[in-house]
Design a protein around this motif. Structure first.
Motif, PDB file in Angstrom:
ATOM      1  N   ASP A 122       0.829  -1.212   0.000  1.00 52.03           N
ATOM      2  CA  ASP A 122       0.000   0.000   0.000  1.00 52.03           C
ATOM      3  C   ASP A 122       0.860   1.259   0.000  1.00 52.03           C
ATOM      4  OD1 ASP A 122      -2.473   1.195  -0.206  1.00 52.03           O
ATOM      5  OD2 ASP A 122      -2.855   1.222   1.948  1.00 52.03           O
ATOM      6  N   ILE A 123       1.860   1.276  -0.879  1.00 56.24           N
ATOM      7  CA  ILE A 123       2.713   2.460  -1.020  1.00 56.24           C
ATOM      8  C   ILE A 123       1.921   3.547  -1.732  1.00 56.24           C
ATOM      9  CG2 ILE A 123       4.749   3.388  -2.208  1.00 56.24           C
ATOM     10  CD1 ILE A 123       5.344   1.772   0.319  1.00 56.24           C
ATOM     11  N   LEU A 175      -2.426   0.283  -7.791  1.00 56.50           N
ATOM     12  CA  LEU A 175      -2.382  -1.169  -7.852  1.00 56.50           C
ATOM     13  C   LEU A 175      -1.700  -1.692  -9.105  1.00 56.50           C
ATOM     14  CD1 LEU A 175      -5.933  -1.990  -6.480  1.00 56.50           C
ATOM     15  CD2 LEU A 175      -3.777  -2.734  -5.471  1.00 56.50           C
ATOM     16  N   ASP A 176      -0.853  -2.675  -8.904  1.00 57.50           N
ATOM     17  CA  ASP A 176      -0.152  -3.359  -9.981  1.00 57.50           C
ATOM     18  C   ASP A 176      -1.182  -4.089 -10.859  1.00 57.50           C
ATOM     19  OD1 ASP A 176       1.319  -5.099 -11.557  1.00 57.50           O
ATOM     20  OD2 ASP A 176       2.112  -6.267  -9.873  1.00 57.50           O
ATOM     21  N   LYS A 205       7.641  -6.756  -6.899  1.00 56.20           N
ATOM     22  CA  LYS A 205       7.491  -5.857  -8.034  1.00 56.20           C
ATOM     23  C   LYS A 205       6.151  -5.128  -8.014  1.00 56.20           C
ATOM     24  CE  LYS A 205      11.507  -6.688  -9.902  1.00 56.20           C
ATOM     25  NZ  LYS A 205      11.671  -7.211 -11.258  1.00 56.20           N
ATOM     26  N   SER A 206       5.209  -5.603  -7.192  1.00 58.11           N
ATOM     27  CA  SER A 206       3.945  -4.866  -7.021  1.00 58.11           C
ATOM     28  C   SER A 206       4.211  -3.564  -6.279  1.00 58.11           C
ATOM     29  CB  SER A 206       2.917  -5.720  -6.268  1.00 58.11           C
ATOM     30  OG  SER A 206       2.533  -6.843  -7.045  1.00 58.11           O
ATOM     31  N   ASP A 207       5.124  -3.604  -5.297  1.00 57.56           N
ATOM     32  CA  ASP A 207       5.547  -2.377  -4.619  1.00 57.56           C
ATOM     33  C   ASP A 207       6.282  -1.458  -5.593  1.00 57.56           C
ATOM     34  OD1 ASP A 207       4.500  -2.976  -2.146  1.00 57.56           O
ATOM     35  OD2 ASP A 207       6.402  -3.605  -1.242  1.00 57.56           O
ATOM     36  N   SER A 219      14.349  -3.632  -9.713  1.00 59.59           N
ATOM     37  CA  SER A 219      14.206  -3.875  -8.276  1.00 59.59           C
ATOM     38  C   SER A 219      14.183  -2.535  -7.560  1.00 59.59           C
ATOM     39  CB  SER A 219      15.378  -4.711  -7.756  1.00 59.59           C
ATOM     40  OG  SER A 219      16.585  -3.954  -7.850  1.00 59.59           O
ATOM     41  N   MET A 220      13.765  -2.540  -6.293  1.00 63.26           N
ATOM     42  CA  MET A 220      13.773  -1.284  -5.540  1.00 63.26           C
ATOM     43  C   MET A 220      15.206  -0.822  -5.288  1.00 63.26           C
ATOM     44  SD  MET A 220      10.864   0.065  -5.236  1.00 63.26           S
ATOM     45  CE  MET A 220      11.734   1.431  -4.507  1.00 63.26           C
TER      46      MET A 220
END
Length: 436
Positions: A256-257, A302-303, A315-317, A397-398
Motif C-alpha cells: 500500500d505504497i 495497484l499493480d 514488483k507490485s511495490d 528492483s527497488m
C-alpha cells in the motif's frame, strides 16, 4: 478527519478498494506522563541480538554533498540498533521478536527479555481517557491520539474500532504489529508497542509531526515542496522498500505504497507508515516466485498484473512506487476524476506525454521550469516508465530504483551548483560594468 497513522477501510470485494483522506487538524500538544513500569533484560540474549543487528541492513541519512555511488554509500551499510526497551528513557529497539508488548493485566508475563509491559490504565492516562482534545485523526482502522510518555517520547496511539462488522481490521491489526515488530529503519515509522485484550486493539507508534506527503503536494501546509525535497523523499522511500525487500530475514511486501502513507519529519525526511496490508514475500530458497492472495491496496496504485493474476511479488511495490514518482513530479493525484478523460489516470497521461517528447508539460505548475528541473524531470519519468512496465519481470528492483535516484540527485545538485555559479558570475559582471 483522518490521520496518516490510521489504516483506512478498504473493501476488497471488487479488488479495487480505495481510502479517502482529508486534511487533518493541527496536532494537539500534550504533556502527559506514564507510571513507572519495570523492564527486564537478559544480557546474554541482548548481546546476541546486538550482534545480529549488525546485519539488519538499515540505511543512514544521505550526505547532502556526497558524490559517491549508491553502492558505496553509507546508506547501504548495516548498523546495530538493538537497545533496551526501558520505560526510563532508553531508545526502544525493534527487530525480530523485539516488539514491545502492551498487555492489560500484569499477570500476562513477558515472553522476551526486555519487553516492557503497559497496562490499560497507562493507555488511559497518556490519552486522558482518549480525550477528544488529544485526538489527531480518524480512519477506517479507528481513532488516533497524540500522547507523551514518561521519557518524553511523543507517540501516536492508534485505537481500533470495536464494530463487529469490521472483522478485516483484526487481520490488518495482526499484520501491522507482526511487521512493525520485525523491522527498524530510518525511513520506517518506529514501533513502540501494542495492546490486544478482549475488544481493545491498540498500536503505539512514532509520532511524525509534519503531515503526509499528499498534504504537502496539495499545499495544505502553506508551502510548495521544491524538486530537491521531492527527490529526497523519493530516495527515502526507495531505501525503506529496499530494506523491506532485501535486508531482513523474511522480506516484506508493503502492498500500500502511496503519498498518504508517507509521513514527513520537520526536515522533510520521509517515513513509510501503514503496514495493515503487508505480506511476507515469497521464499526464494524454496523456488517460489509469488504469493497468491486476494488483491488489496488503493485504486490508482495497484499493480495491473497483480489485479489480473492475484500473484503478489515485490514488483507490485515497485509499480506503486512508479505511480508515486509520477505523483511527486506532477503534483497530481493518481486518479483525477474532474479532469478530462485522457488526463484522469495521471500515470498513463504523464507517460504518454513523456514518450511523445513533451515531458515538461507534466511538471507541477508550481515548480519552476529551469534547466536543472527539466533534466531531473525527464530522468525521473524515465525511471517511472520502467517501474510501470505491465509485466513485473520488466520492472527494476527497488535497490536499482534507489541507485538510479541517487545518480539523478547527484547530477541535479551539480547542475544546480553550476547554475548558481553562472548566475553569480553574471550578476558580478553586471555590477562591475555598472560601477565602471
Amino acid at each position: 478527519m483522518t490521520s496518516p497513522y490510521t489504516n483506512h477501510h478498504r473493501s476488497s470485494s471488487d479488488h479495487r478498494s480505495t481510502r479517502s483522506k482529508v486534511p487533518t487538524s493541527p496536532y494537539a500538544s500534550s504533556e502527559l506522563t506514564t507510571s513507572t513500569v519495570s523492564s527486564r533484560r537478559n544480557p546474554v540474549s541482548a548481546a546476541a541480538k546486538s550482534f545480529a543487528g549488525i546485519f539488519a541492513g538499515c540505511f543512514t541519512p544521505p550526505d547532502p554533498v556526497s558524490s559517491k555511488s549508491l553502492g558505496d554509500s553509507e546508506e547501504f551499510k548495516s548498523s546495530s540498533t538493538v537497545s533496551n526497551a526501558s520505560r526510563s528513557g532508553s531508545q526502544r529497539g525493534r527487530g525480530s521478536n523485539r516488539g514491545i508488548s502492551i498487555s492489560s493485566y500484569n499477570i500476562i508475563q513477558a515472553k522476551e527479555p526486555g519487553i516492557v509491559k503497559f497496562t490499560m490504565e497507562e493507555i488511559y492516562q497518556v490519552t486522558r481517557n482518549f480525550s477528544p482534545s488529544f485526538k489527531i485523526g480518524q480512519g477506517g482502522f479507528g481513532a488516533v491520539y497524540k500522547a507523551k510518555l514518561l521519557d518524553g517520547t511523543v507517540v501516536a496511539v492508534k485505537r481500533a474500532k470495536k464494530s463487529v462488522y469490521e472483522k478485516h481490521l483484526g487481520v490488518e491489526f495482526q499484520s501491522e504489529i507482526q511487521t512493525l515488530s520485525r523491522v527498524e529503519h530510518l525511513n520506517l515509522v518506529k514501533f513502540y508497542g501494542y495492546l490486544e485484550q478482549e475488544d481493545e486493539r491498540i498500536i503505539v507508534v512514532e509520532y511524525v509531526p509534519n503531515g503526509t506527503l499528499r498534504e504537502h503536494l496539495d499545499c495544505i501546509h502553506g508551502s510548495v515542496l521544491d524538486l530537491t525535497s521531492r527527490l529526497d523523499i523519493a530516495i527515502d522511500v526507495s531505501h525503506a522498500l529496499t530494506y523491506l525487500h532485501m535486508y531482513i530475514d523474511h522480506p516484506i511486501i508493503h502492498r500500500d505504497i502511496k503519498s498518504s502513507n508517507i509521513l514527513l519529519t520537520e526536515n522533510f525526511r520521509a517515513k513509510v507508515a501503514d503496514f495493515g496490508f503487508a505480506r511476507q514475500a515469497p521464499d526464494g530458497d524454496s523456488g517460489m516466485t509469488h504469493v497468491s492472495t486476494q488483491v488489496k491496496g488503493t485504486a490508482g496504485y495497484l499493480d495491473p498484473e497483480y489485479l489480473k493474476t492475484y500473484q503478489l511479488t515485490e514488483k507490485s511495490d515497485v509499480y506503486s512506487f512508479g505511480v508515486l514518482l509520477v505523483e511527486l513530479v506532477t503534483g497530481r493525484r493518481p486518479i483525477e476524476p474532474k479532469f478530462e478523460l485522457r488526463e484522469r489516470i495521471t500515470a498513463k497521461w504523464a507517460m504518454k506525454r513523456f514518450i511523445d517528447g513533451d515531458a515538461i508539460s507534466v511538471l507541477d505548475p508550481r515548480l519552476e521550469q529551469t534547466a536543472a528541473n527539466t533534466l531531473a524531470l525527464e530522468k525521473i519519468l524515465e525511471l517511472a516508465l520502467q517501474c510501470l512496465a505491465p509485466r513485473r519481470q520488466n520492472r527494476p528492483s527497488m535497490k536499482r530504483c534507489a541507485e538510479v535516484l541517487w545518480t539523478i540527485r547527484k547530477d541535479f545538485r551539480e547542475q544546480l551548483s553550476a547554475s548558481n555559479f553562472r548566475s553569480y558570475s553574471t550578476t558580478s559582471e553586471r555590477n562591475t560594468s555598472m560601477k565602471e
